[in-house]
Write a protein that holds these residues in place. Structure first.
Motif, PDB file in Angstrom:
ATOM      1  N   ALA A 136     -14.715 -41.119 -26.440  1.00  0.00           N
ATOM      2  CA  ALA A 136     -13.263 -41.280 -26.606  1.00  0.00           C
ATOM      3  C   ALA A 136     -12.936 -41.785 -28.006  1.00  0.00           C
ATOM      4  CB  ALA A 136     -12.719 -42.241 -25.558  1.00  0.00           C
ATOM      5  N   MET A 164      -9.369 -45.788 -19.542  1.00  0.00           N
ATOM      6  CA  MET A 164      -9.645 -44.381 -19.810  1.00  0.00           C
ATOM      7  C   MET A 164      -8.510 -43.435 -19.399  1.00  0.00           C
ATOM      8  SD  MET A 164     -12.300 -44.129 -21.608  1.00  0.00           S
ATOM      9  CE  MET A 164     -12.757 -42.432 -21.529  1.00  0.00           C
ATOM     10  N   SER A 210      -6.455 -41.176 -22.180  1.00  0.00           N
ATOM     11  CA  SER A 210      -6.519 -39.713 -22.132  1.00  0.00           C
ATOM     12  C   SER A 210      -5.134 -39.090 -22.144  1.00  0.00           C
ATOM     13  CB  SER A 210      -7.308 -39.246 -20.914  1.00  0.00           C
ATOM     14  OG  SER A 210      -6.635 -39.585 -19.723  1.00  0.00           O
ATOM     15  N   ASN A 219     -15.175 -37.758 -22.233  1.00  0.00           N
ATOM     16  CA  ASN A 219     -14.799 -39.150 -22.002  1.00  0.00           C
ATOM     17  C   ASN A 219     -13.989 -39.340 -20.738  1.00  0.00           C
ATOM     18  OD1 ASN A 219     -12.979 -37.768 -23.859  1.00  0.00           O
ATOM     19  ND2 ASN A 219     -11.759 -39.618 -23.846  1.00  0.00           N
ATOM     20  N   ILE A 220     -13.302 -38.331 -20.271  1.00  0.00           N
ATOM     21  CA  ILE A 220     -12.544 -38.446 -19.023  1.00  0.00           C
ATOM     22  C   ILE A 220     -13.473 -38.357 -17.818  1.00  0.00           C
ATOM     23  CG2 ILE A 220     -10.815 -37.288 -17.595  1.00  0.00           C
ATOM     24  CD1 ILE A 220      -9.469 -36.475 -20.183  1.00  0.00           C
ATOM     25  N   SER A 265      -7.123 -35.458 -16.604  1.00  0.00           N
ATOM     26  CA  SER A 265      -7.900 -36.432 -15.826  1.00  0.00           C
ATOM     27  C   SER A 265      -8.353 -35.869 -14.484  1.00  0.00           C
ATOM     28  CB  SER A 265      -7.108 -37.726 -15.638  1.00  0.00           C
ATOM     29  OG  SER A 265      -5.918 -37.458 -14.934  1.00  0.00           O
ATOM     30  N   GLN A 298     -11.476 -33.924 -24.778  1.00  0.00           N
ATOM     31  CA  GLN A 298     -11.366 -35.133 -23.970  1.00  0.00           C
ATOM     32  C   GLN A 298     -12.237 -35.099 -22.715  1.00  0.00           C
ATOM     33  OE1 GLN A 298      -7.137 -35.472 -23.185  1.00  0.00           O
ATOM     34  NE2 GLN A 298      -7.155 -37.277 -24.478  1.00  0.00           N
ATOM     35  N   ASN A 342     -12.003 -35.150 -13.774  1.00  0.00           N
ATOM     36  CA  ASN A 342     -12.868 -36.223 -13.270  1.00  0.00           C
ATOM     37  C   ASN A 342     -13.311 -35.938 -11.842  1.00  0.00           C
ATOM     38  OD1 ASN A 342     -14.284 -38.573 -13.194  1.00  0.00           O
ATOM     39  ND2 ASN A 342     -12.505 -39.888 -12.931  1.00  0.00           N
ATOM     40  N   GLN A 390      -3.648 -39.807 -25.735  1.00  0.00           N
ATOM     41  CA  GLN A 390      -4.342 -38.990 -26.716  1.00  0.00           C
ATOM     42  C   GLN A 390      -3.998 -37.518 -26.501  1.00  0.00           C
ATOM     43  OE1 GLN A 390      -8.703 -38.798 -26.474  1.00  0.00           O
ATOM     44  NE2 GLN A 390      -8.719 -40.161 -28.250  1.00  0.00           N
ATOM     45  N   GLY A 391      -3.978 -37.095 -25.256  1.00  0.00           N
ATOM     46  CA  GLY A 391      -3.724 -35.697 -24.920  1.00  0.00           C
ATOM     47  C   GLY A 391      -2.351 -35.206 -25.312  1.00  0.00           C
TER      48      GLY A 391
END
Length: 132
Positions: A96, A18, A22, A129-130, A44, A126, A47, A25-26
């Motif tokens: 995600a 993950m 992230s 999913n993060i 992240s 995101q 989180n 993708q980010g």
């Protein structure tokens, strides 16, 4: 014991993958919110905020409800908590995947697939999913 061990491998793979996804993708998503620019690798950090929030919710509300339902002092057994955690991991990976599918779809539509330009999709997508 084998089923628990086997699902533990899946969880470990999700947990390790993950943060990498992230950031990757980010880097290709729209990182601006108004005049503020969010670095891809800092998403992240949401989180940490999420863990603080959900631990409080779990301790104050979910355990109390689970105690009434199950009649156990801790609410859920260890195996039930593991199962719930694995289920939540599946939901996070699904989120995600949906963001990645949408990112690739937009990239194809706008002819950005082989270019180093951001797709017009907010990096805030995101966060679900993060947060796992």
């Amino acid at each position: 014991m084998f089923p628990i061990w086997a699902t533990g491998i899946v969880f470990a793979a999700v947990y390790v993958q993950m943060p990498t996804l992230s950031v990757e993708q980010g880097t290709m998503l729209n990182k601006t919110i108004g005049s503020f620019r969010i670095p891809a690798d800092s998403v992240s950090s949401s989180n940490v905020v999420n863990v603080i929030f959900w631990v409080t919710v779990y301790d104050r509300f979910i355990v109390l409800i689970a105690r009434k339902v199950t009649g156990k002092e801790r609410g859920f057994t260890e195996i039930q908590r593991m199962g719930i955690g694995l289920f939540i991991s599946v939901l996070c990976m699904s989120a995600a995947a949906m963001v990645e599918i949408k990112r690739l779809e937009l990239g194809r539509e706008l002819d950005l697939v082989h270019k180093l330009e951001a797709v017009p999709l907010s990096i805030l997508w995101q966060i679900p999913n993060i947060s796992c």
